[in-house]
Design an enzyme around this catalytic site. Structure first.
Site, PDB file in Angstrom:
ATOM      1  CE  LYS A 254      -0.609   0.036   5.034  1.00 39.70           C
ATOM      2  NZ  LYS A 254      -1.524  -0.617   6.014  1.00 39.70           N
TER       3      LYS A 254
ATOM      4  NE  ARG B 246      -6.033  -0.839  11.697  1.00 42.23           N
ATOM      5  CZ  ARG B 246      -5.103  -0.805  11.022  1.00 42.23           C
ATOM      6  NH1 ARG B 246      -4.331   0.402  10.881  1.00 42.23           N
ATOM      7  NH2 ARG B 246      -4.880  -1.797  10.170  1.00 42.23           N
TER       8      ARG B 246
HETATM    9  C1  LIG Z   1      -0.485  -1.339   6.730  1.00 45.14           C
HETATM   10  C2  LIG Z   1      -0.769  -2.857   7.272  1.00 45.14           C
HETATM   11  C3  LIG Z   1       0.173  -3.758   7.231  1.00 45.14           C
HETATM   12  C4  LIG Z   1       1.727  -3.689   7.217  1.00 45.14           C
HETATM   13  O1  LIG Z   1       2.074  -2.674   8.148  1.00 45.14           O
HETATM   14  P1  LIG Z   1       3.560  -2.441   8.340  1.00 45.14           P
HETATM   15  O2  LIG Z   1       3.829  -1.726   9.597  1.00 45.14           O
HETATM   16  O3  LIG Z   1       3.951  -1.456   6.998  1.00 45.14           O
HETATM   17  O4  LIG Z   1       4.314  -3.654   8.136  1.00 45.14           O
HETATM   18  C5  LIG Z   1      -0.288  -5.006   7.924  1.00 45.14           C
HETATM   19  N1  LIG Z   1      -1.652  -5.464   8.204  1.00 45.14           N
HETATM   20  C6  LIG Z   1      -2.566  -4.408   8.067  1.00 45.14           C
HETATM   21  C7  LIG Z   1      -3.957  -4.667   8.341  1.00 45.14           C
HETATM   22  C8  LIG Z   1      -2.368  -3.038   7.649  1.00 45.14           C
HETATM   23  O5  LIG Z   1      -3.244  -2.245   7.399  1.00 45.14           O
END
Ligand SMILES: *Cc1c(COP(=O)(O)O)cnc(C)c1O
Length: 372
Positions: A36, A131
């Site tokens: 993302k 969350r």
């Molecule tokens: C953004 C996200 C991740 C990845 O997080 P990082 O800290 O960049 O590794 C993993 N799981 C979910 C649900 C996310 O929204």
């Protein structure tokens, strides 16, 4: 070369991903590469796949669609709960989606039926970060209802910590997730293929835990791209922290007083200068601002200090470094700064890999056009 820009070293990203994939393989954990922060940019996604990540995950359906269109071959997971208004796109572009709401899973079921497809579901569980997630006590009831929905396959469960409140993954909440997985398998006589324990903030736990229980997947973005452990802000041994650097160009360099003069009122991005004397500094302005980056998330070289920013100007105290107009200044970035820079249409994304100079040049406008 054009500025401002992100310089993205695909070999370093691949090295980081491969290193994490190998370390976690020793614990029986596979890696979902999270795309993302770079909007699903296909060459970066491919670098992750070459390194051995077993699936790709993104929060936004647009980014999964970008990768599909570019023929990136991988299992695609939508790791944010789908919007009700997007279920048809989700079923078309994602193999798996993460869910917490029965109404949405029901709509995915109907969309999957219309498309004559199967859609796979991971149910996210709330374990303290507040969350997304189903409260643990409600999980079995939702599993039961999900299992009755046509064209929906329950593939697993997962949780996300460390993002809203900073709740740390630890032996307790991770064993809670394992226990939930075991009880679903026992009570429903089924196997859960995916037990996805979390994001980059889970690495410390995963690599040091004696037993990881049922957890067999982590979703990693920041650790791969920036070599950081977001829980404590430290770099991870053996990984590059400069796989992505930000470069901007100097448009003014002058000796100026360190303190402003006149009647001082508010400005849109007020930041009080750190020094309180009238000494002169070499004040340098870079042609970049809040619209392109999060100035608080830029990490400058020693001796160079960021003293202020407005929408289009970044003001530095260059200290003893001789910097003139036209000079390029490079920074490492935090995850927040990376997100904003990746999303700014004014920041070009220049990708390199060892041996070849440039292997690609992607800007957000092109990506957006590809989606349209
Ligand atoms: C953004 C996200 C991740 C990845 O997080 P990082 O800290 O960049 O590794 C993993 N799981 C979910 C649900 C996310 O929204």
């Amino acid at each position: 070369m054009t500025a401002p820009r992100l310089e993205i070293d695909l070999n370093k990203i691949q090295h980081n991903a491969r290193t994490l994939v190998r370390r976690l393989a020793g614990k029986g954990i596979t890696v979902t590469g999270v795309t993302k922060s770079f909007l699903g940019c296909p060459p970066i996604a491919r670098a992750m796949l070459k390194a051995g990540v077993t699936s790709l995950g993104d929060a936004r359906i647009e980014n999964l669609e970008t990768m599909r269109r570019a023929n990136v071959l991988a299992e695609m997971r939508l790791i944010r709960s789908p919007m009700l208004s997007q279920v048809d796109r989700v079923v078309a572009a994602a193999d798996v989606s993460f869910n917490t709401e029965l109404d949405i899973i029901g709509a995915l079921s109907a969309a999957a039926r219309r498309a004559d497809r199967r859609h796979e579901i991971v149910l996210m569980v709330e374990l303290g970060d507040l969350r997304e997630g189903i409260m643990p006590g409600d999980l079995e009831a939702i599993v039961a209802k999900t299992l009755r929905l046509p064209n929906i396959v329950l593939k697993g469960i997962g949780t996300n910590l460390g993002c809203r409140s900073g709740t740390s993954p630890d032996a307790r909440n991770m064993s809670d997730l394992s226990a939930l997985s075991r009880s679903i398998e026992a009570n429903f006589g089924m196997r859960l293929n995916i037990v996805t324990g979390g994001n980059s903030s889970n690495l410390d736990w995963a690599l040091n835990a004696e037993h990881v229980g049922q957890i067999n997947d982590l979703r990693l973005g920041e650790a791969i791209l920036l070599g950081n452990d977001p829980l404590n802000g430290t770099s991870i041994a053996g990984l590059y922290t400069d796989a992505i650097v930000f470069v901007a160009e100097v448009i003014e360099a002058k000796l100026k007083p360190s303190m402003p003069w006149g009647d001082i009122a508010l400005s849109p991005f007020t930041r009080i200068p750190a020094t309180n004397d009238s000494a002169e500094i070499l004040q340098v302005i870079l042609a970049v601002g809040h619209q392109d980056i999060d100035p608080a998330g830029l990490i400058s070289a020693p001796g160079i200090k960021i003293v202020a920013a407005s929408s289009d100007h970044l003001v530095l105290d260059a200290g003893r470094t001789q910097i003139g107009v036209g000079t390029e200044v490079a920074f490492k970035l935090t995850y927040g700064a990376l997100l904003r820079a990746m999303t700014s249409p004014f920041v070009s994304k220049v990708m390199t890999s060892i041996g070849k100079r440039m292997v690609g040049h992607v800007d957000v406008n092109e990506l957006n056009e590809a989606i349209a």
